[in-house]
Design a protein around this motif. Structure first.
Motif, PDB file in Angstrom:
ATOM      1  N   ARG A   1     -41.067  23.003 -23.127  1.00  0.00           N
ATOM      2  CA  ARG A   1     -41.465  22.402 -21.854  1.00  0.00           C
ATOM      3  C   ARG A   1     -42.914  21.945 -21.862  1.00  0.00           C
ATOM      4  O   ARG A   1     -43.232  20.864 -21.367  1.00  0.00           O
ATOM      5  CB  ARG A   1     -41.229  23.406 -20.720  1.00  0.00           C
ATOM      6  CG  ARG A   1     -39.741  23.693 -20.487  1.00  0.00           C
ATOM      7  CD  ARG A   1     -39.523  24.716 -19.385  1.00  0.00           C
ATOM      8  NE  ARG A   1     -38.100  24.995 -19.207  1.00  0.00           N
ATOM      9  CZ  ARG A   1     -37.620  25.897 -18.377  1.00  0.00           C
ATOM     10  NH1 ARG A   1     -38.467  26.624 -17.628  1.00  0.00           N
ATOM     11  NH2 ARG A   1     -36.323  26.103 -18.277  1.00  0.00           N
TER      12      ARG A   1
ATOM     13  N   TRP B   1     -42.589  16.231 -15.096  1.00  0.00           N
ATOM     14  CA  TRP B   1     -41.948  17.290 -14.306  1.00  0.00           C
ATOM     15  C   TRP B   1     -40.525  16.894 -13.918  1.00  0.00           C
ATOM     16  O   TRP B   1     -39.598  17.724 -13.996  1.00  0.00           O
ATOM     17  CB  TRP B   1     -42.791  17.558 -13.065  1.00  0.00           C
ATOM     18  CG  TRP B   1     -42.211  18.595 -12.148  1.00  0.00           C
ATOM     19  CD1 TRP B   1     -42.263  19.942 -12.288  1.00  0.00           C
ATOM     20  CD2 TRP B   1     -41.465  18.351 -10.939  1.00  0.00           C
ATOM     21  NE1 TRP B   1     -41.610  20.563 -11.252  1.00  0.00           N
ATOM     22  CE2 TRP B   1     -41.112  19.605 -10.404  1.00  0.00           C
ATOM     23  CE3 TRP B   1     -41.071  17.193 -10.271  1.00  0.00           C
ATOM     24  CZ2 TRP B   1     -40.388  19.729  -9.241  1.00  0.00           C
ATOM     25  CZ3 TRP B   1     -40.354  17.317  -9.090  1.00  0.00           C
ATOM     26  CH2 TRP B   1     -40.012  18.571  -8.586  1.00  0.00           C
ATOM     27  N   LEU B   2     -40.332  15.639 -13.535  1.00  0.00           N
ATOM     28  CA  LEU B   2     -38.982  15.171 -13.213  1.00  0.00           C
ATOM     29  C   LEU B   2     -38.073  15.214 -14.439  1.00  0.00           C
ATOM     30  O   LEU B   2     -36.896  15.586 -14.340  1.00  0.00           O
ATOM     31  CB  LEU B   2     -39.046  13.745 -12.658  1.00  0.00           C
ATOM     32  CG  LEU B   2     -39.711  13.570 -11.282  1.00  0.00           C
ATOM     33  CD1 LEU B   2     -39.793  12.094 -10.916  1.00  0.00           C
ATOM     34  CD2 LEU B   2     -38.930  14.336 -10.217  1.00  0.00           C
TER      35      LEU B   2
ATOM     36  N   LYS C   1     -36.970  18.745 -14.977  1.00  0.00           N
ATOM     37  CA  LYS C   1     -35.956  19.150 -14.008  1.00  0.00           C
ATOM     38  C   LYS C   1     -34.587  18.566 -14.354  1.00  0.00           C
ATOM     39  O   LYS C   1     -33.553  19.206 -14.157  1.00  0.00           O
ATOM     40  CB  LYS C   1     -36.367  18.706 -12.598  1.00  0.00           C
ATOM     41  CG  LYS C   1     -37.551  19.458 -12.019  1.00  0.00           C
ATOM     42  CD  LYS C   1     -37.209  20.930 -11.833  1.00  0.00           C
ATOM     43  CE  LYS C   1     -38.370  21.686 -11.205  1.00  0.00           C
ATOM     44  NZ  LYS C   1     -38.042  23.130 -11.033  1.00  0.00           N
TER      45      LYS C   1
ATOM     46  N   ARG D   1     -33.759  20.018 -18.405  1.00  0.00           N
ATOM     47  CA  ARG D   1     -33.776  21.473 -18.550  1.00  0.00           C
ATOM     48  C   ARG D   1     -33.838  21.895 -20.025  1.00  0.00           C
ATOM     49  O   ARG D   1     -32.918  22.520 -20.551  1.00  0.00           O
ATOM     50  CB  ARG D   1     -32.544  22.106 -17.883  1.00  0.00           C
ATOM     51  CG  ARG D   1     -32.481  21.856 -16.389  1.00  0.00           C
ATOM     52  CD  ARG D   1     -31.341  22.596 -15.733  1.00  0.00           C
ATOM     53  NE  ARG D   1     -31.303  22.339 -14.312  1.00  0.00           N
ATOM     54  CZ  ARG D   1     -32.029  22.999 -13.406  1.00  0.00           C
ATOM     55  NH1 ARG D   1     -32.860  23.951 -13.802  1.00  0.00           N
ATOM     56  NH2 ARG D   1     -31.938  22.711 -12.125  1.00  0.00           N
TER      57      ARG D   1
END
Length: 414
Positions: A104, A91-92, A95, A98
């Motif tokens: 994703r 998840w980091l 972020k 992008r």
């Protein structure tokens, strides 16, 4: 046992995987074309529905008992920790980097899911058979090592197909069904012009006949009282329906998950175990047949991976920073955090100090991304080429990373 001997012992299993992977890449070459695109898809389906479930069920049925499950309760918890920490790190990474929406789920899955199945089943018995292994007699080591690896494979399969599968599915469906905001607003405005707004009555309130009955001619969405009077049971059913649309609940009963449940039941229930397991078991032919099918799972999956990796040589549009991020997460951050977690568990008495058991727990944090992520991307047809590039670099560097970490973990356990 010296550090050089440990390094040689750790490198042999990795070299075996690399050789079979190279064979898969060779068979996928254009002028060979044995493992072409159609062949890989069909072989993927056979591995998904037949080989891998047979391997999971047969290994668990042979090695799992009620006593061993009680003793090894921390092992599935350890795998859960690898998925949890990997998910947070993934998840980091999302972020920070992008990436495009269709990548994703792939990146998230590569960070969260490690190769808990074939890699451990190949490495552990091979390490046990090496001369001078720090884990004792080869036959005893192989028996217990296969038990640990089988549980890891079963639990990893459950997490993979119930968690990562749905992550990739959700992002893939967003990529296919996504509509930009301007188009969405345009469609909504056109709909209002053609059909009228549901916030206004269908007939004018100024009509004398309808003066006291205007509420009867409004659309249902305007009646606040009606919405408030919906029974709780109806709201609960609507919530469950919405949840089932977001998460494919059918994959919770994927073939590998069903096989894991069957294997646990056969191993734990003494009456069923007596019927199917052992040389004198009346129904041993069923278990023998499953074992025969399961033996084809590992070479089939590694050959598919090698064929898929060939696509990675052709390149893709994925940024190098994403690949570097996944490599750092899986080969640096996760193993380091795993050392602290297992040391803490040992300090508080959550695990028994068996060297082979400790080696397995450490190794679960250092394995490369799960090969079945490639199978999942092929099932949805999203990010296949990018997945090939990621796995190409991940498994290419695994020959170095996994050898070094295995050497260090054996030194810790010795």
């Amino acid at each position: 046992m010296g550090i050089v001997d440990l390094f040689i012992t750790a490198s042999i299993p990795v070299l075996k995987v690399l050789l079979v992977t190279a064979l898969g890449s060779f068979l996928a070459l254009d002028h060979i074309n044995i493992m072409g695109n159609d062949a890989r898809k069909h072989m993927n389906r056979v591995a998904f529905f037949v080989f891998f479930p047979a391997l999971v069920a047969s290994n668990l049925a042979q090695t799992i008992t009620y006593e061993s499950m009680v003793k090894l309760w921390f092992l599935p918890m350890n795998i859960f920790m690898t998925y949890l920490i990997g998910s947070v790190l993934g998840w980091l990474l999302l972020k920070i980097s992008r990436p495009p929406s269709h990548l994703r789920g792939l990146i998230f899955g590569c960070c969260a899911a490690g190769n808990m199945g074939p890699m451990l089943i190949i490495i552990v018995p091979a390490v046990c058979r090496e001369k001078g292994s720090p884990f004792g007699a080869p036959d005893v080591c192989s028996t217990y090592g296969l038990s640990y690896a089988s549980i890891s494979m079963a639990i990893g399969a459950i997490y993979l197909w119930s968690y990562v599968y749905n992550i990739v599915r959700v992002y893939s469906s967003k990529d296919i069904e996504g509509i930009d905001d301007s188009t969405s607003k345009s469609i909504e405005e056109t709909s209002k012009v053609l059909n009228g707004s549901c916030t206004e009555p269908l007939l004018s309130k100024d009509l004398p006949v309808l003066e006291n009955h205007a509420d009867h001619f409004t659309l249902p969405c305007t009646s606040l009282d009606a919405r408030l009077q919906v029974p709780i049971s109806v709201k609960f059913r609507q919530y469950l329906k919405m949840l089932s649309e977001k998460i494919d609940l059918k994959t919770l009963l994927a073939p590998s998950t069903i096989a894991a449940i069957v294997g646990f039941v056969i191993g734990v229930v003494p009456q069923i175990r007596w019927l199917m397991i052992g040389e004198g078991a009346p129904l041993r032919v069923i278990e023998d047949s499953a074992s025969l099918l399961g033996e084809g799972a590992i070479p089939a999956i590694i050959l598919i991976m090698g064929a898929n990796l060939l696509r990675g040589l052709k390149g893709s549009d994925i940024h190098a920073s994403l690949i570097v991020g996944i490599i750092v997460v899986r080969y640096i951050i996760l193993p380091v955090l795993g050392i602290f977690i297992i040391k803490g568990a040992l300090h508080f008495g959550l695990v028994h100090p068996d060297p082979l058991y400790m080696f397995i727990l450490h190794l679960q944090f250092a394995v490369p991304p799960a090969m079945n992520i490639g199978t999942i991307t092929q099932l949805f047809g999203s990010g296949e080429r990018e997945c090939s590039v990621i796995l190409l670099w991940a498994y290419g560097l695994a020959s170095v990373s996994l050898t070094l970490w295995s050497t260090y973990f054996m030194w810790l356990a010795a």
